[in-house]
Enzyme design. Structure first.
Site, PDB file in Angstrom:
ATOM      1  N   ASP A 184      42.103  -8.740  92.961  1.00 52.76           N
ATOM      2  CA  ASP A 184      43.362  -9.194  92.346  1.00 52.76           C
ATOM      3  C   ASP A 184      43.645  -8.416  91.061  1.00 52.76           C
ATOM      4  O   ASP A 184      42.734  -7.939  90.384  1.00 52.76           O
ATOM      5  CB  ASP A 184      43.331 -10.701  92.066  1.00 52.76           C
ATOM      6  CG  ASP A 184      42.194 -11.116  91.158  1.00 52.76           C
ATOM      7  OD1 ASP A 184      41.055 -10.667  91.371  1.00 52.76           O
ATOM      8  OD2 ASP A 184      42.439 -11.870  90.199  1.00 52.76           O
ATOM      9  N   GLU A 201      40.008 -13.407  90.473  1.00 56.91           N
ATOM     10  CA  GLU A 201      39.144 -13.258  89.302  1.00 56.91           C
ATOM     11  C   GLU A 201      39.928 -13.402  88.009  1.00 56.91           C
ATOM     12  O   GLU A 201      39.464 -13.986  87.047  1.00 56.91           O
ATOM     13  CB  GLU A 201      38.437 -11.895  89.344  1.00 56.91           C
ATOM     14  CG  GLU A 201      37.311 -11.735  88.336  1.00 56.91           C
ATOM     15  CD  GLU A 201      37.722 -11.095  87.021  1.00 56.91           C
ATOM     16  OE1 GLU A 201      36.893 -11.001  86.125  1.00 56.91           O
ATOM     17  OE2 GLU A 201      38.896 -10.689  86.854  1.00 56.91           O
TER      18      GLU A 201
HETATM   19 ZN   LIG Z   1      38.532  -7.082  85.939  1.00 51.81          ZN
END
Ligand SMILES: [Zn+2]
Length: 422
Positions: free
Chosen positions: A106, A171
């Site tokens: 991401d 994340e």
């Molecule tokens: Zn990162």
């Protein structure tokens, strides 16, 4: 007879001669705008790569019912449909140490392309730099892990320990995908999280808490503005108080953190209110984040935010009667200064030095990393990766000449950590 040094040399050579392929895959991934919630297309690219390497590759969905009950969970307000982690398993011949090689797919959103010199979703190369959202954080991590695996597989190298490659979504704004993998039993003797951390090893990071404040006003139209109570200036008072909290938290530090004088940072990142310029809005919603030292706990930081807001509320008659709603939405992460990884750092540091010729710098950063989840599950973990700049910002880029040496350092680390089966 082929020795360990010959195998290592052939892997390093392979990575150098295949640089163009590595860069091409990186550009392909940058062209996938995998902002949180939209990681599916990029993950399909990763899945194909792992399958192509002949690995046992699977998608693993985040089971919110399970992870939401765990310590370390962050309520993000986003669902997890079509946001799988992609996991590739390579069993070793036995007798070696196992390893998780992870990175995140991401990327943070691009607010507007207009500030960018080059299209953030194209991956243009200019003057040795590759530009794009995710060019530093963290598409190189994905590509480096794949390149190392490809080098080892194509050269017929066999490892004694098991390797598991993980490409995780979520994340940047949560971290629940890595938490879910840890919770569903993914284990190894160590985890290397590859991200754009400037060719250093990151073992420590600050905690961080994101929140959303909803301030209610009394809506009114243009003909009777005086009957309204405008929530926007009220939100401004709360935001001012949170900046004062940042000052206080920085001023009461006993020691500087990671060489940074003012490590605590409050930021208001989003604000939404109103629909018409001569009307008083009914509500104003703002979202922000504050980080805190690893010696403090998440609950303490959240209390600081609540208290700073409560002090304003107590002194404002309208807010006193209509208290704003504060919800801790987004990343809720404790900080960490990890000391459980001397062996991991020793092997990684030697690999780094053999490639770069210099000692590996070990440092603490203000941001947060998914390594926190491996560490809380008892898996020694460190973050390492190439040099880039402007992560999350405008004109994010990767210094391309750090790509191959970083791949080589990771490859040496993998071979030495897991052990070669000669
Ligand atoms: Zn990162």
């Amino acid at each position: 007879l082929i020795g360990k040094a010959d195998v290592e040399r052939s892997v390093l050579d392979w990575l150098a001669t295949h640089e163009a392929d590595t860069i091409e895959l990186l550009r392909e991934l940058i062209r996938q705008p995998s902002v949180p919630g939209m990681e599916y297309g990029a993950q399909q690219v990763v899945l194909r790569q792992l399958t192509d390497l002949g690995l046992d590759a699977v998608c693993e969905e985040v089971d919110v019912a399970t992870v939401s009950a765990l310590p370390g969970y962050s309520e993000t307000g986003r669902g997890y449909a079509n946001r799988p982690s992609v996991v590739g398993r390579w069993p070793g011949t036995g007798g070696g140490r196992s390893l998780i090689l992870s990175s995140h797919i991401d990327v943070v959103p691009v607010e507007s392309c207009s500030g960018w010199t080059y299209d953030p979703w194209r991956g243009k190369i200019v003057g040795g730099r590759l530009y794009g959202r995710g060019a530093c954080d963290d598409k190189p991590g994905i590509v480096l892990n794949l390149a190392v695996l490809r080098a080892l597989r194509e050269l017929g190298v066999r490892l004694r320990g098991d390797v598991e490659v993980q490409s995780v979504p979520d994340e940047e704004g949560g971290g629940n995908a890595t938490l879910a993998l840890c919770a569903s039993g993914h284990r190894a003797d160590a985890a290397l999280f590859v991200d754009g951390v400037r060719c250093t090893a990151v073992t420590g990071f600050m905690g961080q808490s994101w929140f959303r404040a909803t301030v209610r006003g009394a809506p009114a139209g243009g003909v009777d503005l005086e009957r309204g109570v405008n929530p926007i200036p009220l939100a401004g008072k709360l935001i001012d108080a949170l900046y004062r909290l940042e000052d206080e938290m920085n001023e009461t530090l006993d020691v500087p953190y990671g060489g940074v004088e003012r490590p605590v940072r409050f930021n208001v990142g989003q604000i939404h209110a109103g629909a018409w310029s001569n009307s008083v809005p009914a509500r104003c919603v703002f979202e922000g984040q504050i980080n805190f030292l690893p010696c403090r706990e998440l609950a303490w930081a959240q209390d600081q935010v609540r208290q700073a807001i409560a002090d304003v509320v107590a002194n404002d008659p309208w807010l006193h009667d209509h208290p704003p709603e504060i919800r801790f939405v987004g990343v809720q992460a404790d900080g960490c200064h990890d000391t459980s990884t001397p062996e991991l750092l020793c092997v990684l540091g030697a690999a780094h030095k053999d490639v770069w010729g210099t000692e590996m710098v070990i440092r603490d950063i203000q941001g947060f990393i998914d390594t926190r989840h491996y560490l809380t599950h008892g898996i020694p973990s460190v973050c390492y990766g190439p040099l880039g700049a402007n992560a999350h910002g405008v004109d994010e880029y990767l210094e391309l000449d750090t790509l191959v040496p970083t791949a080589q350092a990771i490859a040496l680390f993998v071979m030495r950590w897991c052990g070669l089966a000669l």
